[in-house]
Design a protein around this motif. Structure first.
Motif, PDB file in Angstrom:
ATOM      1  N   ASP B 202       3.563  -1.407   0.714  1.00 22.16           N
ATOM      2  CA  ASP B 202       2.956  -0.540   1.724  1.00 22.16           C
ATOM      3  C   ASP B 202       3.391   0.913   1.501  1.00 22.16           C
ATOM      4  O   ASP B 202       4.560   1.177   1.203  1.00 22.16           O
ATOM      5  N   TYR B 203       2.466   1.828   1.669  1.00 22.85           N
ATOM      6  CA  TYR B 203       2.774   3.241   1.368  1.00 22.85           C
ATOM      7  C   TYR B 203       3.805   3.834   2.312  1.00 22.85           C
ATOM      8  O   TYR B 203       4.322   4.921   2.038  1.00 22.85           O
ATOM      9  N   GLN B 204       4.123   3.159   3.408  1.00 21.87           N
ATOM     10  CA  GLN B 204       5.150   3.681   4.307  1.00 21.87           C
ATOM     11  C   GLN B 204       6.543   3.109   4.010  1.00 21.87           C
ATOM     12  O   GLN B 204       7.515   3.505   4.658  1.00 21.87           O
ATOM     13  N   ILE B 237      -2.290   1.802   0.458  1.00 23.79           N
ATOM     14  CA  ILE B 237      -2.624   2.203   1.823  1.00 23.79           C
ATOM     15  C   ILE B 237      -3.334   0.998   2.452  1.00 23.79           C
ATOM     16  O   ILE B 237      -4.326   0.524   1.895  1.00 23.79           O
ATOM     17  N   PRO B 238      -2.830   0.489   3.569  1.00 22.70           N
ATOM     18  CA  PRO B 238      -3.427  -0.739   4.110  1.00 22.70           C
ATOM     19  C   PRO B 238      -4.879  -0.522   4.502  1.00 22.70           C
ATOM     20  O   PRO B 238      -5.245   0.532   5.028  1.00 22.70           O
ATOM     21  N   MET B 239      -5.712  -1.501   4.225  1.00 20.86           N
ATOM     22  CA  MET B 239      -7.121  -1.443   4.603  1.00 20.86           C
ATOM     23  C   MET B 239      -7.502  -2.756   5.247  1.00 20.86           C
ATOM     24  O   MET B 239      -7.241  -3.819   4.713  1.00 20.86           O
ATOM     25  N   ARG B 240      -8.104  -2.658   6.416  1.00 22.63           N
ATOM     26  CA  ARG B 240      -8.385  -3.851   7.203  1.00 22.63           C
ATOM     27  C   ARG B 240      -9.809  -4.321   7.085  1.00 22.63           C
ATOM     28  O   ARG B 240     -10.153  -5.370   7.591  1.00 22.63           O
ATOM     29  N   GLY B 241     -10.652  -3.487   6.465  1.00 21.98           N
ATOM     30  CA  GLY B 241     -12.091  -3.741   6.573  1.00 21.98           C
ATOM     31  C   GLY B 241     -12.666  -4.467   5.376  1.00 21.98           C
ATOM     32  O   GLY B 241     -11.988  -5.143   4.604  1.00 21.98           O
ATOM     33  N   SER B 245     -12.112   0.461  -0.784  1.00 20.79           N
ATOM     34  CA  SER B 245     -11.457   1.719  -1.120  1.00 20.79           C
ATOM     35  C   SER B 245     -11.791   2.806  -0.119  1.00 20.79           C
ATOM     36  O   SER B 245     -12.818   2.772   0.552  1.00 20.79           O
ATOM     37  N   LEU B 246     -10.851   3.734  -0.016  1.00 17.82           N
ATOM     38  CA  LEU B 246     -11.081   4.934   0.773  1.00 17.82           C
ATOM     39  C   LEU B 246     -11.687   5.989  -0.133  1.00 17.82           C
ATOM     40  O   LEU B 246     -11.537   5.950  -1.358  1.00 17.82           O
ATOM     41  N   ASN B 247     -12.332   6.965   0.453  1.00 18.00           N
ATOM     42  CA  ASN B 247     -12.724   8.149  -0.293  1.00 18.00           C
ATOM     43  C   ASN B 247     -11.476   8.760  -0.950  1.00 18.00           C
ATOM     44  O   ASN B 247     -10.391   8.750  -0.364  1.00 18.00           O
ATOM     45  N   VAL B 250      -9.667  11.380   1.047  1.00 15.23           N
ATOM     46  CA  VAL B 250      -9.026  10.789   2.223  1.00 15.23           C
ATOM     47  C   VAL B 250      -7.722  10.099   1.815  1.00 15.23           C
ATOM     48  O   VAL B 250      -6.677  10.277   2.450  1.00 15.23           O
ATOM     49  N   ALA B 253      -5.055  12.591   1.207  1.00 16.32           N
ATOM     50  CA  ALA B 253      -4.538  13.208   2.429  1.00 16.32           C
ATOM     51  C   ALA B 253      -3.625  12.250   3.192  1.00 16.32           C
ATOM     52  O   ALA B 253      -2.558  12.642   3.671  1.00 16.32           O
ATOM     53  N   VAL B 254      -4.031  11.002   3.307  1.00 14.21           N
ATOM     54  CA  VAL B 254      -3.217  10.025   4.034  1.00 14.21           C
ATOM     55  C   VAL B 254      -1.865   9.872   3.336  1.00 14.21           C
ATOM     56  O   VAL B 254      -0.804   9.866   3.964  1.00 14.21           O
ATOM     57  N   GLU B 258       1.947  11.199   4.700  1.00  9.85           N
ATOM     58  CA  GLU B 258       3.077  10.281   4.798  1.00  9.85           C
ATOM     59  C   GLU B 258       4.314  10.905   4.129  1.00  9.85           C
ATOM     60  O   GLU B 258       5.409  10.888   4.687  1.00  9.85           O
TER      61      GLU B 258
END
Lengths: 269, 269
Positions: B202-204, B237-241, B245-247, B250, B253-254, B258
């Motif tokens: 996890d990225y955190q 980066i967690p993704m629930r959907g 992938s995110l843009n 985005v 930035a996320v 962090e």
């Protein structure tokens, strides 16, 4: 069996072309989505085009599946050529597959806030690319959907559909105006969280409650001050540089990840 | 005194028009930036156009200031008309002011990693909008600059300059290839942090060290696996959907927020 259209003068060609304008979409209640990838996403989400155009000679198992399902649903399947597809889509290098879909109801009533902890609300969002990026982010953070407030980019415009890369079909979208949105919001649970430059409260300070409604403002102007005043929580994403704002989709994502990160960690404890 | 050009046949018009293509930019070592806002940002950042075009009748104190400075620097100031500006910019509704700038050195040698704790590295980034968004994000998080690795969108292209909204002039950009980037990176301090779907971390979770180099991959393909293997830290980066992938902007930035949030809180303790 697919029928064939190759004449620019065909009235259907004229009708579909008119869907590139908002007026045409409103009058016909239809919109255009291009490309096998997006149409397959739509199919998997249970949305089939009323009319399916494809370029003669296109050969792909996903197209075959699409044609079969559209025909089974008594849709119109039309074999055509690249010139007609160019005319319909307005693109220099058109996709070889193009679908014409019925628009659907995007009223606020469709939103059941109980079905998700997080919702994204965009006000006067103008850029189709931002709409697409925010929809994809909403999907990633498990948002229930996107509520478009005031004069936003039409989610059924060719540019917006293209930019959402299929998320238009998988994500819930509502369109409304601020005077309708606020009574709806206040008729139930929900914390309205605005990001703004006009506050000293760091976005990592508050503990966010469920359901959270993240409100993001117009790309150039941000949120009107009366809208900011309506927010339950107004926070600032820290910025160290020269520029005074983040891209709207970036701000939405940074804010949304903070909210779900708080909940993730609370859940882990 | 400004001179006037109104003839399409003027050789300068042809030369500037050629700057819309990469070949023309490379041959002439010049590029186009449009609009009074961007040109004013450039001026404030110490960059003046070698040639300044403006539409006859344009009246603005910022334009007057720009003209004065360009003339003082012995630049070429040209009064022209909307038709010529349309021809130069390729836009239907051209800005009334257009500058032709010298490109500058974007080699890695320009980067002094000691001047910032955070750097953004984009690999095979193709979309001018993403380039602009990432530059603005970099500014907001206090990044030292953006390192473009492999075949990326040309930051001096008309579309990219437009999308960066002036950040091209205020942010440090370097362009390089992976085989040159890695030895440069390893010749000094720095943690290379990649975002990927191919990890469970996890990225955190990690505590990020300074200087941090955030590596983001191509919009469609993500990072090549050999590039991922080179990262000191590979995080997800967690993704629930449903989407995978995110843009790219985005995700950048996320990730960047962090990293700086960790440092902000460490500093507060």
């Amino acid at each position: 069996m697919p029928r064939e259209i190759t004449a620019f003068s065909n009235p259907l060609v004229k009708d579909v072309r008119a869907l590139r304008e908002k007026k045409g979409r409103r009058r016909q209640g239809m919109f255009i989505a291009e490309g096998l990838r997006i149409l397959t996403e739509a199919r998997e989400a249970g949305r089939l085009p009323a009319i399916l155009f494809y370029a003669k000679g296109t050969n792909h198992p996903l197209l075959a599946a699409l044609i079969a399902e559209v025909e089974a649903a008594h849709g119109d399947v039309i074999e055509t050529n690249a010139d007609i597809l160019h005319k319909l889509s307005g693109k220099e290098n058109p996709q070889t597959v193009l679908g014409v879909f019925r628009t659907w109801d995007t009223s606020l009533d469709r939103i059941d806030r109980a079905c998700a902890d997080l919702w994204i609300v965009a006000q006067a969002l103008r850029d189709p690319g931002n709409l697409g990026t925010i929809l994809r982010t909403g999907d990633a953070v498990g948002a229930g959907g996107l509520i478009l407030v005031d004069e936003c980019v039409d989610p059924f415009s060719v540019e917006a559909v293209r930019a959402t890369m299929g998320a238009l079909f998988t994500q819930t979208i509502a369109t409304t105006g601020w005077p309708d949105f606020i009574p709806w919001l206040r008729a139930g649970e929900g914390e309205l969280i605005g990001t703004s430059l006009n506050t000293a409260l760091d976005y990592q300070e508050p503990r966010y409650r469920k359901p959270a409604f993240i409100l993001v403002g117009n790309e150039a102007q941000g949120l009107p001050s009366t809208y900011e005043a309506e927010c339950d929580t107004l926070v600032k994403i820290p910025m160290r540089g020269k520029a005074d704002s983040l891209n709207a989709a970036v701000a939405t994502a940074v804010m949304a990840y903070e909210v779900i990160n708080q909940w993730r960690h609370a859940g882990n404890k």
